[in-house]
Design a protein around this motif. Structure first.
Motif, short mmCIF file in Angstrom:
data_model
loop_
_atom_site.label_atom_id
_atom_site.label_comp_id
_atom_site.label_asym_id
_atom_site.label_seq_id
_atom_site.Cartn_x
_atom_site.Cartn_y
_atom_site.Cartn_z
N THR A 1 -10.67 5.47 -5.03
CA THR A 1 -9.83 5.45 -3.84
C THR A 1 -10.66 5.10 -2.61
OG1 THR A 1 -10.15 7.80 -3.38
CG2 THR A 1 -8.27 7.21 -4.78
N ILE B 1 -6.05 5.84 -0.53
CA ILE B 1 -5.25 4.78 -1.14
C ILE B 1 -5.99 4.29 -2.36
CG2 ILE B 1 -4.10 4.07 0.98
CD1 ILE B 1 -6.08 1.71 1.15
N TRP C 1 0.38 5.61 0.03
CA TRP C 1 -0.57 6.71 0.19
C TRP C 1 -0.67 7.48 -1.11
CZ3 TRP C 1 -2.56 5.01 4.31
CH2 TRP C 1 -1.85 4.70 5.47
N ILE D 1 0.84 -1.20 0.00
CA ILE D 1 0.00 0.00 0.00
C ILE D 1 0.87 1.24 0.00
CG2 ILE D 1 -1.56 1.39 1.43
CD1 ILE D 1 -2.94 -1.18 2.27
#
Length: 176
Positions: free
Chosen positions: A159, A173, A111, A109
């Motif tokens: 997102t 994310i 940001w 992951i």
């Protein structure tokens, strides 16, 4: 030093030096682009740990929690050594390939965008990141049993809102 609008007749933007309005300069747009950031674009993003040796995963929603534990010797708990992840509640084997894919996704992951660096309770609730609404994804990992908890909130476009447990920083994310 102040930068203004982009000129309509050349590839440049207007600029002033020391607030001297008697002289207006035409500067390259690359200079303007170098300073074209909002405050949240410059905020330092919190690190997401790389998870190499997970021991336990807990996924907690509003009304249910699924907890998985890693057992290197899956044959002791199951009919097959192919399983290494089991539910804590009833020792049911979990699909090891899918659990490993979940861990890989969590470790990867990034940001996409900082939404707020010090969100208040109202913003957390609006994003679905308050304690009552968020989906909690917790991984216990490493030799020292470190924990990493990611809170997932509402979807918006492509997102999803997210934050780390204990943090007031809110991010977006990629939903995929």
């Amino acid at each position: 030093f102040a930068l203004g609008d982009v000129s309509g007749f050349s590839n440049g933007c207007y600029g002033l030096v020391d607030d001297d309005t008697a002289r207006v300069y035409l500067l390259p747009t690359t200079l303007r682009n170098a300073f074209d950031y909002a405050l949240l674009d410059l905020a330092e993003k919190e690190p997401i740990p790389y998870i190499s040796s997970a021991k336990q995963i807990a996924i907690q929603g509003a009304d249910h929690t699924l907890t998985l534990a890693h057992h290197a010797d899956g044959a002791a708990l199951s009919y097959s050594a192919d399983y290494s992840w089991f539910t804590v509640e009833d020792a049911m084997p979990a699909d090891t390939t899918k659990v490993n894919a979940l861990l890989s996704t969590a470790s990867g992951i990034t940001w996409a965008e900082t939404v707020a660096y010090n969100a208040d309770d109202a913003l957390l609730a609006a994003c679905g990141l308050d304690d009552a609404s968020a989906l909690r994804f917790t991984v216990t990992h490493g030799a020292e049993d470190n924990t990493f908890t990611l809170l997932l909130g509402h979807d918006e476009e492509n997102t999803r809102y997210a934050r780390l447990a204990g943090s007031q920083m809110v991010y977006r994310i990629d939903r995929t």
